[in-house]
Design a protein around this motif. Structure first.
Motif, PDB file in Angstrom:
ATOM      1  N   THR A 148     -11.447 -16.837   1.884  1.00 12.34           N
ATOM      2  CA  THR A 148     -11.154 -15.776   0.927  1.00 12.34           C
ATOM      3  C   THR A 148     -10.936 -16.416  -0.441  1.00 12.34           C
ATOM      4  N   ILE A 149     -11.640 -15.892  -1.413  1.00 12.53           N
ATOM      5  CA  ILE A 149     -11.537 -16.422  -2.773  1.00 12.53           C
ATOM      6  C   ILE A 149     -10.941 -15.334  -3.657  1.00 12.53           C
ATOM      7  N   GLU A 150      -9.949 -15.705  -4.435  1.00 12.51           N
ATOM      8  CA  GLU A 150      -9.259 -14.734  -5.294  1.00 12.51           C
ATOM      9  C   GLU A 150      -9.806 -14.808  -6.714  1.00 12.51           C
ATOM     10  N   VAL A 151     -10.080 -13.658  -7.286  1.00  9.14           N
ATOM     11  CA  VAL A 151     -10.473 -13.561  -8.687  1.00  9.14           C
ATOM     12  C   VAL A 151      -9.546 -12.550  -9.344  1.00  9.14           C
ATOM     13  N   SER A 152      -8.932 -12.947 -10.439  1.00 11.46           N
ATOM     14  CA  SER A 152      -8.030 -12.051 -11.161  1.00 11.46           C
ATOM     15  C   SER A 152      -8.769 -11.378 -12.308  1.00 11.46           C
ATOM     16  N   ILE A 153      -8.450 -10.135 -12.509  1.00 11.86           N
ATOM     17  CA  ILE A 153      -8.988  -9.421 -13.669  1.00 11.86           C
ATOM     18  C   ILE A 153      -7.824  -9.280 -14.637  1.00 11.86           C
ATOM     19  N   GLU A 154      -7.933  -9.983 -15.767  1.00 11.22           N
ATOM     20  CA  GLU A 154      -6.818  -9.952 -16.719  1.00 11.22           C
ATOM     21  C   GLU A 154      -7.331 -10.281 -18.105  1.00 11.22           C
ATOM     22  N   LYS A 155      -6.658  -9.770 -19.082  1.00  5.90           N
ATOM     23  CA  LYS A 155      -6.999 -10.001 -20.491  1.00  5.90           C
ATOM     24  C   LYS A 155      -8.469  -9.698 -20.744  1.00  5.90           C
ATOM     25  N   MET A 156      -8.913  -8.582 -20.189  1.00  3.59           N
ATOM     26  CA  MET A 156     -10.276  -8.100 -20.412  1.00  3.59           C
ATOM     27  C   MET A 156     -11.329  -9.099 -19.956  1.00  3.59           C
ATOM     28  N   TRP A 177     -10.810  -9.292  -5.699  1.00  3.53           N
ATOM     29  CA  TRP A 177     -10.486  -9.131  -7.104  1.00  3.53           C
ATOM     30  C   TRP A 177      -9.165  -8.382  -7.201  1.00  3.53           C
ATOM     31  N   THR A 178      -8.250  -8.902  -8.029  1.00  2.56           N
ATOM     32  CA  THR A 178      -6.974  -8.227  -8.256  1.00  2.56           C
ATOM     33  C   THR A 178      -6.916  -7.811  -9.717  1.00  2.56           C
ATOM     34  N   GLN A 179      -6.704  -6.530  -9.929  1.00  2.88           N
ATOM     35  CA  GLN A 179      -6.708  -5.969 -11.273  1.00  2.88           C
ATOM     36  C   GLN A 179      -5.312  -6.104 -11.864  1.00  2.88           C
ATOM     37  N   ASN A 180      -5.176  -7.008 -12.829  1.00  3.86           N
ATOM     38  CA  ASN A 180      -3.868  -7.278 -13.425  1.00  3.86           C
ATOM     39  C   ASN A 180      -3.754  -6.780 -14.862  1.00  3.86           C
ATOM     40  N   ASP A 181      -4.748  -6.040 -15.313  1.00  4.69           N
ATOM     41  CA  ASP A 181      -4.711  -5.508 -16.678  1.00  4.69           C
ATOM     42  C   ASP A 181      -4.182  -4.082 -16.683  1.00  4.69           C
ATOM     43  N   ALA A 182      -3.571  -3.713 -17.788  1.00  5.04           N
ATOM     44  CA  ALA A 182      -3.120  -2.326 -17.943  1.00  5.04           C
ATOM     45  C   ALA A 182      -4.331  -1.410 -18.130  1.00  5.04           C
ATOM     46  N   THR A 183      -5.413  -2.003 -18.640  1.00  4.93           N
ATOM     47  CA  THR A 183      -6.645  -1.237 -18.856  1.00  4.93           C
ATOM     48  C   THR A 183      -7.439  -1.161 -17.564  1.00  4.93           C
ATOM     49  N   PRO A 184      -7.972  -0.007 -17.200  1.00  7.42           N
ATOM     50  CA  PRO A 184      -8.780   0.095 -15.988  1.00  7.42           C
ATOM     51  C   PRO A 184     -10.064  -0.721 -16.097  1.00  7.42           C
ATOM     52  N   PHE A 205     -12.813 -11.566 -16.207  1.00  8.07           N
ATOM     53  CA  PHE A 205     -12.657 -12.044 -14.828  1.00  8.07           C
ATOM     54  C   PHE A 205     -12.213 -13.500 -14.918  1.00  8.07           C
ATOM     55  N   SER A 206     -11.210 -13.886 -14.168  1.00  8.36           N
ATOM     56  CA  SER A 206     -10.606 -15.208 -14.325  1.00  8.36           C
ATOM     57  C   SER A 206     -11.596 -16.328 -14.026  1.00  8.36           C
ATOM     58  N   GLN A 207     -12.545 -16.081 -13.139  1.00  6.70           N
ATOM     59  CA  GLN A 207     -13.585 -17.089 -12.869  1.00  6.70           C
ATOM     60  C   GLN A 207     -14.927 -16.399 -13.116  1.00  6.70           C
ATOM     61  N   GLU A 208     -15.653 -16.887 -14.124  1.00  2.00           N
ATOM     62  CA  GLU A 208     -16.927 -16.234 -14.429  1.00  2.00           C
ATOM     63  C   GLU A 208     -17.941 -16.481 -13.338  1.00  2.00           C
ATOM     64  N   PRO A 215     -18.734  -3.503 -20.615  1.00  6.26           N
ATOM     65  CA  PRO A 215     -19.921  -4.280 -20.199  1.00  6.26           C
ATOM     66  C   PRO A 215     -19.914  -5.745 -20.619  1.00  6.26           C
ATOM     67  N   LYS A 216     -19.053  -6.102 -21.567  1.00  6.44           N
ATOM     68  CA  LYS A 216     -19.006  -7.515 -21.941  1.00  6.44           C
ATOM     69  C   LYS A 216     -18.256  -8.340 -20.889  1.00  6.44           C
ATOM     70  N   MET A 217     -17.530  -7.704 -20.037  1.00  7.53           N
ATOM     71  CA  MET A 217     -16.842  -8.429 -18.955  1.00  7.53           C
ATOM     72  C   MET A 217     -17.850  -8.651 -17.841  1.00  7.53           C
ATOM     73  N   ARG A 218     -18.174  -9.937 -17.616  1.00  6.29           N
ATOM     74  CA  ARG A 218     -19.214 -10.262 -16.630  1.00  6.29           C
ATOM     75  C   ARG A 218     -18.750 -11.353 -15.706  1.00  6.29           C
ATOM     76  N   GLY A 219     -19.396 -11.377 -14.537  1.00  7.02           N
ATOM     77  CA  GLY A 219     -19.106 -12.424 -13.579  1.00  7.02           C
ATOM     78  C   GLY A 219     -20.315 -12.675 -12.698  1.00  7.02           C
ATOM     79  N   LYS A 220     -20.246 -13.770 -11.936  1.00  6.33           N
ATOM     80  CA  LYS A 220     -21.368 -14.135 -11.067  1.00  6.33           C
ATOM     81  C   LYS A 220     -20.819 -14.738  -9.784  1.00  6.33           C
ATOM     82  N   ILE A 221     -21.411 -14.292  -8.680  1.00  9.68           N
ATOM     83  CA  ILE A 221     -21.053 -14.849  -7.382  1.00  9.68           C
ATOM     84  C   ILE A 221     -22.315 -15.465  -6.802  1.00  9.68           C
TER      85      ILE A 221
END
Ligand code: CU1
Length: 156
Positions: free
Chosen positions: A72-80, A97-104, A82-85, A147-153
């Protein structure tokens, strides 16, 4: 004198007829005190419990479904962001993914194996979303609200 003799004879007869000693009346025999002897308590023997011997065929053995052994790999969503791109994992691994931002935010795949596209829908602060990757390939994802928030697995 004759009178005296008759009287004497009568006395003698009377005395002779009387029992010499009046027998004493026997003392009433009192019954001996009977001590209360408790009745012996006879406990009933327990009923024998019927033993049921199962003669039915044994139940079929149900094998548990195989538990995925992936990591299991954890990725945090914070400060607009993804913690690991980019996250490289193995087939069968799960990303949480754990959503840690006040913004949805969302985790929405935009490119990758066609049969394994997914969308978390809107995640509010404190919510998590997980996906197990069973198909190797490269998954590109973004937040559909930002849409500027991006990630890759990369699934090997
Ligand atoms: Cu977002």
């Amino acid at each position: 004198m004759k009178r005296f003799l008759v009287l004497l004879a009568v006395l003698l007869v009377l005395v002779a007829c009387q029992p010499a000693v009046k027998p004493a009346e026997p003392a009433p025999i009192e019954p001996a005190p009977v001590e209360a002897v408790p009745e012996p308590v006879i406990e009933a023997a327990p009923e024998p419990v019927a033993t049921v011997v199962a003669t039915a065929s044994p139940e079929p053995v149900v094998e548990a479904a195989p538990v995925p052994e992936g990591n299991t790999i954890e990725v945090s969503i914070e400060k607009m962001a993804f913690s690991q791109e980019t996250v490289t994992i193995k087939k069968g691994d799960t990303v949480v993914w754990t959503q840690n931002d006040a913004t949805p935010h969302t985790v929405t795949v935009t490119q990758g194996p066609a049969s394994d596209r997914f969308d978390s829908n809107v995640l509010r602060q404190g919510q998590t979303f997980s996906h197990t990757f069973d198909i190797p390939g490269t998954y590109y994802y973004k937040c559909s609200l930002h849409p500027k928030m991006r990630g890759k697995i990369v699934v090997e």
